[in-house]
Scaffold this motif. Structure first.
Motif, PDB file in Angstrom:
ATOM      1  N   TYR A  59       0.816  -1.207   0.000  1.00 38.45           N
ATOM      2  CA  TYR A  59       0.000   0.000   0.000  1.00 38.45           C
ATOM      3  C   TYR A  59       0.859   1.270   0.000  1.00 38.45           C
ATOM      4  O   TYR A  59       0.414   2.320  -0.454  1.00 38.45           O
ATOM      5  N   ASP A  60       2.077   1.158   0.542  1.00 39.94           N
ATOM      6  CA  ASP A  60       2.912   2.346   0.688  1.00 39.94           C
ATOM      7  C   ASP A  60       4.371   1.922   0.538  1.00 39.94           C
ATOM      8  O   ASP A  60       4.846   1.030   1.250  1.00 39.94           O
ATOM      9  N   LEU A  61       5.074   2.551  -0.373  1.00 45.18           N
ATOM     10  CA  LEU A  61       6.480   2.231  -0.580  1.00 45.18           C
ATOM     11  C   LEU A  61       7.318   2.581   0.648  1.00 45.18           C
ATOM     12  O   LEU A  61       8.380   1.995   0.877  1.00 45.18           O
ATOM     13  N   PHE A  64       6.388  -0.080   6.618  1.00 38.00           N
ATOM     14  CA  PHE A  64       7.335  -0.988   7.269  1.00 38.00           C
ATOM     15  C   PHE A  64       6.740  -2.372   7.541  1.00 38.00           C
ATOM     16  O   PHE A  64       7.230  -3.101   8.380  1.00 38.00           O
ATOM     17  N   SER A  65       5.707  -2.723   6.806  1.00 36.22           N
ATOM     18  CA  SER A  65       5.225  -4.096   6.881  1.00 36.22           C
ATOM     19  C   SER A  65       6.216  -4.988   6.141  1.00 36.22           C
ATOM     20  O   SER A  65       7.097  -4.518   5.411  1.00 36.22           O
ATOM     21  N   ARG A  72      10.998  -2.613  -1.030  1.00 37.89           N
ATOM     22  CA  ARG A  72      12.011  -1.557  -0.903  1.00 37.89           C
ATOM     23  C   ARG A  72      13.420  -2.134  -0.995  1.00 37.89           C
ATOM     24  O   ARG A  72      14.298  -1.589  -1.677  1.00 37.89           O
ATOM     25  N   HIS A  73      13.652  -3.255  -0.326  1.00 35.44           N
ATOM     26  CA  HIS A  73      14.981  -3.879  -0.376  1.00 35.44           C
ATOM     27  C   HIS A  73      15.320  -4.391  -1.774  1.00 35.44           C
ATOM     28  O   HIS A  73      16.469  -4.334  -2.199  1.00 35.44           O
ATOM     29  N   ASP A 179      13.998   6.011   4.897  1.00 37.26           N
ATOM     30  CA  ASP A 179      13.250   4.826   5.325  1.00 37.26           C
ATOM     31  C   ASP A 179      14.195   3.776   5.908  1.00 37.26           C
ATOM     32  O   ASP A 179      13.865   3.110   6.900  1.00 37.26           O
ATOM     33  N   ASP A 180      15.383   3.636   5.307  1.00 39.22           N
ATOM     34  CA  ASP A 180      16.355   2.678   5.823  1.00 39.22           C
ATOM     35  C   ASP A 180      16.809   3.060   7.227  1.00 39.22           C
ATOM     36  O   ASP A 180      16.982   2.196   8.098  1.00 39.22           O
TER      37      ASP A 180
END
Length: 595
Positions: A59-61, A64-65, A72-73, A179-180
């Protein structure tokens, strides 16, 4: 070989598109920086041999799920030549944000608007050229399910690959470095302060859910639990109700009657037969109402209602609703007003309107008061819980029928997402506070309305001056006579018709108005009603009270939340017509069978 990443939110048709594009050539592979296996397949796009990678729905880039971190990774550790973003065209206003986030990474992008067939069906029009100009990336409207515009999709992907410039991984990493940092900080805190076993053992929640969420046993167990709740309310509440009636009778006999013995007859009748009798009759049922709210507080705080929403979602989806609609319907058993307001969590207007249409059909606490009174007067104690439970089922049945009839007029495709909390045993304080808040709200609202209502009923039954109390020449008798042709086929008498009129203002007034109409209270009133009507008439009256028009507060809320006078009017007229039809069918059918 160039690499194309397929991204999109859950339930956008991503898997359908991937399978149509790749056929049976997909394989599962490991990827640097990713802890799970991803599906990939080699395909030919134009003159390019491409590896298409299907990433998890998210749902969102920047979330954090687990799925969001996997995507992302992957983007941080694997060179991507083209990002293909799949969006449900019916929900484009909610899903476009993900496309904007991916575009900010600097990757070459193509936006695919899937489910074009459904968008046309709902009358949604999308100017693809204008959207492409605004976004600065190619946009294609198509249907993965039927293969419409599939050739255009492939040509657009191939053309974009022809002109796409490779993007360095460092550029993507810089875009996601904040984010990281957050993810690393979270990891340090969790490692230092939280201990999680490598594998959570089966706990009580898992064991209970195997039974409670069973596809065949789940719903029968839920309704059986509700039946036991109603039986317990009557079993425990009957002695308390008798005690309250004795208390009010004693107070009147030993204190109020002597104190007002010298007052004028009109004033004495107004104060005792009007205000006191009405309030005392209602107050006698407060212990049962308190028990009902206490038990419902336990059911809700344990997390069982969330399971009920999950169990009913498949059924509700067939009705054009979802599990949230069922939760709001259950909330309506306390009061319809907050339940109607609770539909604000639904973004789809058609879903909100259909939910708001069925909520007033729920057996709210005000109606509960009427049913407790009638059932205790007419039905034996052994059948009381069953009678009330049957009305509970009728409430659901009328909601289902209404949704089935009008679902085509309120179409919605909004997804339903529900988190099931673990079972929790509420503390005694939680139950008492929750129950008291509900009861206080009921009493605060009901007291004002009941006093005004019983005063008005007393005036209608005692005026014009000199007529028989509640007789055919009183204002109440005249009103009842007017309504007789409409309600007599339902087994509803003139006096009960007058009570129903005041129930339109507020259902709490119905019981108090009966006390004023018959100039009786407590045991005397219940015995009189038992002589005036049999169980068929009583049940027909309760069915009509259950279904017919919501109270004025609910109507005002429906108008405010829907912002439509027409919808509010329809929400009044439809239940009234449905109530007459259901009560007529029951009463005439029961009489035809000899009851």
């Amino acid at each position: 070989m160039k690499r194309v990443a397929l991204l999109g939110m859950p339930n956008t048709g991503k898997s359908t598109f991937f399978n149509r594009l790749t056929g049976a050539s997909a394989r599962v592979g490991n990827w640097p920086g990713v802890t799970v296996d991803l599906l990939a397949a080699p395909i030919l796009l134009g003159g390019h041999m491409v590896e298409l990678v299907d990433l998890p729905g998210l749902y969102d880039l920047h979330g954090f799920s687990d799925d969001e971190k996997v995507v992302r990774h992957f983007l941080e550790n694997n060179a991507v030549d083209l990002a293909v973003i799949l969006v449900n065209a019916v929900q484009v206003e909610r899903q476009l944000s993900l496309a904007l986030q991916v575009r900010q990474l600097g990757l070459p992008c193509v936006l695919l608007l899937n489910m074009a067939d459904e968008a046309r069906q709902y009358g949604i029009r999308i100017n693809v050229q204008e959207m492409a100009a605004q976004l600065g990336i190619p946009v294609v409207l198509f249907s993965a399910k039927y293969g419409d515009q599939q050739g255009e999709v492939q040509r657009t992907l191939a053309k974009t690959l022809d002109t796409a410039r490779p993007v360095q991984l460092e550029t993507v990493r810089r875009s996601l470095e904040s984010d990281d940092a957050i993810e690393q900080t979270m990891g340090r805190i969790m490692e230092a302060a939280v201990e999680v076993p490598p594998r959570l053992s089966d706990n009580l929640t898992d064991q209970l859910d195997r039974l409670v969420l069973h596809p065949w046993l789940g719903l029968p167990l839920f309704f059986f639990a509700m039946f036991l709740l109603f039986q317990a309310v009557f079993w425990l509440g009957a002695p308390l109700q008798d005690g309250m009636e004795w208390l009010f009778d004693t107070l009147r006999t030993n204190a109020l009657d002597p104190a007002l013995a010298g007052a004028p007859e009109m004033l004495r009748g107004f104060l005792l037969d009007g205000i006191y009798s009405g309030i005392a009759t209602v107050a006698a049922f407060v212990p049962i109402i308190v028990l009902f709210f206490l038990f419902m507080a336990v059911v809700e705080d344990t997390g069982y209602l969330s399971r009920a929403a999950y169990l009913t979602d498949a059924l509700m989806a067939r009705l054009g609703l979802d599990g949230r609609s069922f939760v709001m319907l259950l909330m309506g058993f306390g009061c319809n007003v907050p339940a109607v307001m609770g539909t604000r969590v639904m973004r789809s207007r058609p879903l909100r309107l259909l939910s708001m249409l069925i909520i007033p059909l729920s057996l709210c606490s005000a109606r509960m008061q009427v049913f407790l009174f009638i059932i205790s007067a007419v039905f034996p104690a052994s059948q009381a819980g069953l009678a009330l439970f049957s009305l509970y089922l009728f409430s659901f049945a009328t909601a289902i029928v209404t949704a089935l009839l009008f679902r085509k007029h309120f179409r919605s495709n909004e997804p339903f997402i529900l988190e099931l909390p673990p079972y929790r045993l509420p503390t005694l304080r939680q139950v008492l506070v929750r129950g008291w808040l509900e009861v206080r709200h009921f009493l605060t609202r009901a007291t004002k309305i009941i006093i005004a209502g019983v005063v008005l009923v007393w005036v209608l039954t005692h005026f014009p001056m000199g007529v028989e109390e509640a007789g055919p020449e009183s204002y109440a008798g005249i009103i009842g006579h007017w309504m007789e042709p409409l309600l007599s086929p339902l087994g509803i008498s003139d006096q009960l018709a007058v009570a129903l009129i005041f129930g339109f203002v507020a259902k709490e007034v119905v019981v108090g108005s009966l006390a004023v109409i018959y100039s009786l209270q407590g045991d005397a009133l219940t015995q009189h009603l038992a002589l005036q009507m049999d169980w068929v008439q009583a049940y027909s009256f309760m069915l009509f009270t259950l279904i017919y028009t919501p109270c004025l507060s609910t109507i005002a809320t429906l108008k405010a939340e829907s912002r439509s006078n027409g919808f509010a009017l329809f929400a009044v007229v439809w239940p009234l017509a449905l109530a007459w039809g259901v009560s007529f069918a029951f009463y005439q059918g029961a009489r035809a069978l000899g009851f």
